[in-house]
Design an enzyme around this catalytic site. Sequence first.
Site, PDB file in Angstrom:
ATOM      1  N   ASP A  45      -4.212   7.158   9.981  1.00 28.37           N
ATOM      2  CA  ASP A  45      -4.285   5.470  10.243  1.00 28.37           C
ATOM      3  C   ASP A  45      -2.998   5.230  11.325  1.00 28.37           C
ATOM      4  O   ASP A  45      -2.571   4.462  11.711  1.00 28.37           O
ATOM      5  CB  ASP A  45      -4.399   4.553   9.556  1.00 28.37           C
ATOM      6  CG  ASP A  45      -3.367   4.176   8.246  1.00 28.37           C
ATOM      7  OD1 ASP A  45      -2.668   6.026   8.466  1.00 28.37           O
ATOM      8  OD2 ASP A  45      -3.345   4.256   7.890  1.00 28.37           O
TER       9      ASP A  45
ATOM     10  N   SER B  19       1.349  -0.822   0.149  1.00 28.18           N
ATOM     11  CA  SER B  19      -0.098  -0.642   0.138  1.00 28.18           C
ATOM     12  C   SER B  19       0.807   1.058  -0.377  1.00 28.18           C
ATOM     13  O   SER B  19       0.441   2.711  -0.836  1.00 28.18           O
ATOM     14  CB  SER B  19      -0.720  -0.452   1.551  1.00 28.18           C
ATOM     15  OG  SER B  19       0.189   0.126   2.427  1.00 28.18           O
TER      16      SER B  19
ATOM     17  N   HIS C  93       0.003   5.040   7.316  1.00 29.07           N
ATOM     18  CA  HIS C  93       0.678   5.320   6.027  1.00 29.07           C
ATOM     19  C   HIS C  93       0.927   7.189   5.114  1.00 29.07           C
ATOM     20  O   HIS C  93       0.457   8.190   6.448  1.00 29.07           O
ATOM     21  CB  HIS C  93      -0.521   5.180   5.151  1.00 29.07           C
ATOM     22  CG  HIS C  93      -1.173   3.532   4.568  1.00 29.07           C
ATOM     23  ND1 HIS C  93      -1.900   2.964   5.607  1.00 29.07           N
ATOM     24  CD2 HIS C  93      -0.551   2.591   3.994  1.00 29.07           C
ATOM     25  CE1 HIS C  93      -2.148   1.535   4.798  1.00 29.07           C
ATOM     26  NE2 HIS C  93      -0.772   1.049   4.577  1.00 29.07           N
TER      27      HIS C  93
END
Length: 211
Positions: A182, A30, A185
Amino acid sequence: MRKVLLAGLFAVCGVAAKAEQVVIAALGDSLTQGYGLIEQEGFVPQMRAWLAERGADVRLINAGVSGDTTAGGAARVEWTLTPEVDGMIVALGGNDLLRGIDPAVARANLDSILQVAEDRDVEVLLVGMQAPGNYGPDYKAAFDAIYPDLAREYGALHAGSFFEGLAVEGDPAAARDLMQPDGIHPNAEGVARIVAALGPQVLDLVKRAGR
């Protein structure tokens, strides 16, 4: 090894043959894919722009898959490395850490990826990940050693950490400001700093792949 125009073209056209555009695949998770960001803010578009600003003629392919582990990368590296790919950025391991995967398993998967690249004559930049301390010192030592060890074994370029550009000494709040909510990231500014720190090594990869 770069592909070049046929020597006969020089004789016909009377001009020096021009090297083809360098093609780099960014194999990752990701962090590479651009999770939580609009497309142009992600790692690959920002790195592509950074390279273009420095005159590098590069096609950078986003081969990031959100949630991917080193096992996932090993499973798809062969079809990622299509014949036109000259170099590869490998940035995997974060999800292995989140799942507490045995470092020996992660090492074997990354070794498999690098072996495929070697077989295809594709240059590699291996980007490191560091284990947190909560798994214990033995786990951390074993995991952290994977990247420099394999880079030496295969003669690959090595970047110490994907997150090197986010280091803000003595100011944890400033580092948090570079992350999405979060806490895992990076946000657009965080990605820009990652790109600035990693960019010179990607340029080295481009030069190697273009020879």
